[in-house]
Design a protein around this motif. Structure first.
Motif, mmCIF file in Angstrom:
data_model
loop_
_atom_site.group_PDB
_atom_site.id
_atom_site.type_symbol
_atom_site.label_atom_id
_atom_site.label_comp_id
_atom_site.label_asym_id
_atom_site.label_seq_id
_atom_site.Cartn_x
_atom_site.Cartn_y
_atom_site.Cartn_z
ATOM 1 N N GLU A 355 0.830 -1.207 0.000
ATOM 2 C CA GLU A 355 0.000 0.000 0.000
ATOM 3 C C GLU A 355 0.865 1.258 0.000
ATOM 4 N N ARG A 356 1.949 1.214 0.801
ATOM 5 C CA ARG A 356 2.832 2.379 0.809
ATOM 6 C C ARG A 356 3.485 2.582 -0.556
ATOM 7 N N LEU A 357 3.927 1.449 -1.157
ATOM 8 C CA LEU A 357 4.548 1.573 -2.482
ATOM 9 C C LEU A 357 3.543 2.072 -3.523
ATOM 10 N N ALA A 358 2.286 1.589 -3.367
ATOM 11 C CA ALA A 358 1.274 2.069 -4.313
ATOM 12 C C ALA A 358 1.068 3.566 -4.156
ATOM 13 N N THR A 359 1.079 4.030 -2.888
ATOM 14 C CA THR A 359 0.940 5.469 -2.647
ATOM 15 C C THR A 359 2.112 6.230 -3.256
ATOM 16 N N VAL A 360 3.321 5.662 -2.990
ATOM 17 C CA VAL A 360 4.520 6.301 -3.572
ATOM 18 C C VAL A 360 4.462 6.273 -5.090
ATOM 19 N N GLY A 361 3.986 5.138 -5.623
ATOM 20 C CA GLY A 361 3.926 5.027 -7.081
ATOM 21 C C GLY A 361 2.960 6.025 -7.692
ATOM 22 N N ASN A 362 1.789 6.180 -7.058
ATOM 23 C CA ASN A 362 0.829 7.160 -7.575
ATOM 24 C C ASN A 362 1.407 8.566 -7.533
ATOM 25 N N MET A 363 2.091 8.850 -6.394
ATOM 26 C CA MET A 363 2.717 10.167 -6.311
ATOM 27 C C MET A 363 3.836 10.297 -7.341
ATOM 28 N N ALA A 364 4.600 9.205 -7.519
ATOM 29 C CA ALA A 364 5.714 9.256 -8.475
ATOM 30 C C ALA A 364 5.222 9.456 -9.890
ATOM 31 N N ALA A 365 4.105 8.798 -10.211
ATOM 32 C CA ALA A 365 3.576 8.964 -11.577
ATOM 33 C C ALA A 365 3.187 10.416 -11.837
ATOM 34 N N GLY A 366 2.553 11.046 -10.835
ATOM 35 C CA GLY A 366 2.188 12.451 -11.014
ATOM 36 C C GLY A 366 3.396 13.356 -11.098
ATOM 37 N N VAL A 367 4.399 13.101 -10.210
ATOM 38 C CA VAL A 367 5.616 13.938 -10.236
ATOM 39 C C VAL A 367 6.352 13.763 -11.548
ATOM 40 N N ALA A 368 6.460 12.501 -11.986
ATOM 41 C CA ALA A 368 7.191 12.248 -13.240
ATOM 42 C C ALA A 368 6.506 12.935 -14.418
ATOM 43 N N HIS A 369 5.169 12.881 -14.422
ATOM 44 C CA HIS A 369 4.448 13.527 -15.518
ATOM 45 C C HIS A 369 4.689 15.035 -15.528
ATOM 46 N N GLU A 370 4.764 15.620 -14.323
ATOM 47 C CA GLU A 370 4.940 17.064 -14.226
ATOM 48 C C GLU A 370 6.385 17.488 -14.473
ATOM 49 N N LEU A 371 7.349 16.615 -14.167
ATOM 50 C CA LEU A 371 8.758 17.009 -14.261
ATOM 51 C C LEU A 371 9.431 16.602 -15.562
ATOM 52 N N ARG A 372 8.932 15.536 -16.169
ATOM 53 C CA ARG A 372 9.684 15.013 -17.311
ATOM 54 C C ARG A 372 9.727 16.015 -18.467
ATOM 55 N N ASN A 373 8.619 16.610 -18.821
ATOM 56 C CA ASN A 373 8.629 17.553 -19.950
ATOM 57 C C ASN A 373 9.517 18.761 -19.662
ATOM 58 N N PRO A 374 9.430 19.414 -18.517
ATOM 59 C CA PRO A 374 10.364 20.533 -18.261
ATOM 60 C C PRO A 374 11.817 20.082 -18.277
ATOM 61 N N LEU A 375 12.070 18.924 -17.768
ATOM 62 C CA LEU A 375 13.446 18.442 -17.757
ATOM 63 C C LEU A 375 13.949 18.189 -19.180
ATOM 64 N N ASN A 376 13.092 17.634 -20.004
ATOM 65 C CA ASN A 376 13.491 17.411 -21.401
ATOM 66 C C ASN A 376 13.780 18.746 -22.092
ATOM 67 N N ALA A 377 12.911 19.728 -21.817
ATOM 68 C CA ALA A 377 13.125 21.051 -22.446
ATOM 69 C C ALA A 377 14.425 21.679 -21.973
ATOM 70 N N VAL A 378 14.685 21.578 -20.685
ATOM 71 C CA VAL A 378 15.943 22.134 -20.140
ATOM 72 C C VAL A 378 17.128 21.409 -20.734
ATOM 73 N N SER A 379 17.041 20.080 -20.851
ATOM 74 C CA SER A 379 18.158 19.307 -21.397
ATOM 75 C C SER A 379 18.414 19.671 -22.853
ATOM 76 N N MET A 380 17.326 19.799 -23.647
ATOM 77 C CA MET A 380 17.505 20.165 -25.065
ATOM 78 C C MET A 380 18.073 21.570 -25.177
ATOM 79 N N GLY A 381 17.613 22.505 -24.315
ATOM 80 C CA GLY A 381 18.142 23.866 -24.371
ATOM 81 C C GLY A 381 19.619 23.902 -24.032
ATOM 82 N N MET A 382 20.049 23.120 -23.073
ATOM 83 C CA MET A 382 21.456 23.105 -22.709
ATOM 84 C C MET A 382 22.297 22.496 -23.811
ATOM 85 N N GLN A 383 21.729 21.494 -24.519
ATOM 86 C CA GLN A 383 22.491 20.922 -25.624
ATOM 87 C C GLN A 383 22.684 21.961 -26.747
#
Length: 579
Positions: A355-383
């Motif tokens: 249950e704790r992992l499921a909670t962490v996973g749900n939170m992780a899925a939301g965080v990953a969705h929110e962070l991945r696109n900005p991180l990709n943009a920052v990475s492409m800009g730095m390249q």
């Protein structure tokens, strides 16, 4: 929820079972003792009943015997008196009379109990009167006086003849009867005195011995299990005893006196255990409606004690056997129950962790969705900045760009770790040479370990069975454990890496000589967000555990605070082929 220790219930059950077993043993011992005492009581009452009948018959026979002997002695005395009316006293004639009639002796005594000496006869006026003893009575009063002289006897043990009286004091003080067991004295008509006839002692004693109580008491006293038999008179004087030396003694126990007065049966245990206990039965003896004395039988308790000890031992052994079997049965029950409770506890813990992992996973899925696109943009800009711009000074520019890209990669790694906890783990199984994989991991960390002053101890056999597993996932577990070990030894130490295969299971061990893990933290090291690092998220060991369990294995940690830590995980091996 905190569960109560099954050991407490087990000990309580054992105590209850032991109490029941002890109660059973004690009750069986008491029941056996009561039954043996009852049997001994019945035996004593039966024996004393038989002794009462035989004693009564023997006493009546003795009394009859004494009456017959007394009557015979009286007849002899009267016969001597009758003869002396017509002849003089002659000691030799008296001896012949005694021998012919089986008497001890016949005595002629004056009224004071002294031997009678007839006066010298006067010259007879006629020849026919010569030889007569004394002077025959001439007047009616004189004859009547001699006829009415007192008759008495001595030595009577069981009965006295009718009309027998005590001797006059002047006669009694002479005690002329001492030395004989039975005799009579009658007033004489033929001279002024008495005729004393003494019975033969041996004949009387032999007759008493043959039909008397003493013989029966001695025979009964020789029977097995009988300690003593006694007959007491009304004064509690021993008249007969299985030990003849005790005849004539007098008992002084108040309880015996009360038994005689009340006419009741007395049963009691005399003596103490270990010194020879005797079960005694005492019963009043009645003759012709009056209490003549007491019958007393002492029974040995040796056989009863042996049987009681044997049955007590049997009861104790039975109780111990029941107790042992009960404890064994309860041990099996409690062991199975404890095992089931452990399984339930493990399932509850696994459910809670899921249950704790499921909670962490749900939170992780939301965080990953929110962070991945900005991180990709920052990475492409730095390249693009790195490739399209060329400012001066270029070294500082490139250092800043590399720093930003490194932080972007670190954030992306964190996002990937969260996602690995959230999404189902898909394994790409392939044959793995375990020795090569372990050497590869050591090669990756060797330089870092050397720089930190850490020595490496390798215990990896050259040939290990093939492991079918996801290579990248297993490598991730090994790198996580090895890097944790290196980071636990910032001032140097020894890193140990070992592997072994036995029973279809691969065991890999990673050990360090660092500061160890606190005891309260050790059970939680595989939970998310639990870490000893200042900058760690506490996800590495949780992910490692998830990977190992996904492969059907298990992982555990051991630690001695201040000395060392050892991680060990096991994986099932493919039994086909060699490494």
């Amino acid at each position: 929820m905190k569960r109560r220790s099954p050991l407490r219930y087990f000990l309580a059950s054992v105590l209850l079972l032991a109490s029941l077993a002890a109660l059973f043993g004690i009750s069986e011992a008491l029941r056996t003792q009561q039954e043996l005492t009852r049997q001994l009581d019945e035996k004593g009452i039966a024996l004393i009943g038989a002794l009462e009948i035989s004693s009564r018959n023997a006493i009546l026979a003795n009394a009859l015997m004494e009456q017959m002997i007394t009557q015979r002695l009286l007849d002899n005395a009267r016969m001597v008196d009758q003869v002396l009316l017509s002849r003089a006293a002659d000691p030799e004639w008296l001896k012949r009379i005694s021998a012919a009639n089986g008497l001890a002796r016949v005595e002629l005594l004056d009224r004071d109990g002294r031997p009678y000496a007839p006066p010298a006869p006067p010259p007879p006026p006629f020849p026919m009167m010569r030889g007569m003893m004394g002077r025959p009575p001439t007047t009616t009063a004189e004859v009547q006086e001699r006829h009415t002289q007192m008759m008495y006897m001595w030595g009577g043990h069981w009965a006295s003849p009718p009309g027998a009286e005590q001797a006059p004091p002047v006669i009694r003080d002479r005690k002329f009867w001492q030395g004989t067991v039975l005799g009579v004295a009658v007033g004489a008509r033929s001279f002024p005195g008495i005729i004393a006839v003494h019975a033969d002692a041996n004949s009387v004693l032999n007759f008493r011995r043959e039909i008397g109580v003493q013989r029966q008491v001695e025979e009964l006293g020789r029977q097995p299990g009988i300690e003593s038999v006694a007959l007491l008179d009304q004064d509690l004087t021993v008249l007969a005893h299985s030990n003849p030396q005790r005849v004539g003694e007098r008992e002084a126990e108040p309880e015996l006196r009360r038994t005689l007065e009340q006419g009741s049966l007395l049963t009691r245990m005399v003596g103490t255990a270990g010194t020879g206990r005797i079960y005694e039965v005492v019963k009043p003896l009645a003759l012709e409606g009056s209490r003549a004395g007491l019958l007393r039988i002492g029974l040995s308790t040796a056989s009863m004690d042996r049987i009681w000890k044997r049955d007590t031992l049997t009861a104790v052994v039975t109780a111990l056997a029941v107790l042992g079997l009960g404890i064994l049965g309860m041990s099996v029950i409690f062991y199975n129950q404890h095992r089931h409770l452990r399984e339930v506890t493990a399932l509850e813990a696994e459910k809670e962790r899921g249950e704790r992992l499921a909670t962490v996973g749900n939170m992780a899925a939301g965080v990953a969705h929110e962070l991945r696109n900005p991180l990709n943009a920052v990475s492409m800009g730095m390249q693009r900045l790195r490739g399209e711009f060329d400012p001066a000074p270029r070294e500082d520019y490139l250092r800043i760009v590399d720093l930003v890209q490194g932080e972007v990669r670190r954030l992306n790694t964190i996002v990937e770790e969260f996602l690995s906890l959230a999404r189902p783990m898909a394994l790409k199984r392939e044959p793995i040479n375990v020795a090569i994989l372990l050497d590869e991991v050591l090669g990756l960390v060797e330089s870092e370990a050397s720089a930190a002053g850490i020595g490496i101890e390798r215990e990896i056999p050259a040939h290990l069975a093939v492991l079918h597993a996801d290579r990248d996932r297993i490598k991730q577990v090994l790198l996580n454990l090895v890097l944790n070990a290196i980071q636990a030894m910032p001032t140097g130490g020894t890193l140990g890496l070992g592997a072994s295969a036995a029973g279809g299971t691969l065991t890999v061990t990673v050990a360090d000589t660092g500061s160890g893990i606190a005891p309260d933290l050790l059970p939680k090291v595989f939970e998310p967000y639990v870490t000893t690092k200042a900058q760690g998220l506490g996800l590495g060991l949780a992910i490692a555990r998830r990977i190992v369990e996904a492969h059907g294995g298990a992982i555990e940690a051991e630690s001695e605070p201040g000395q060392s830590t050892r991680f060990r995980f096991t994986l099932p091996l493919d039994e086909m082929g060699d490494g």
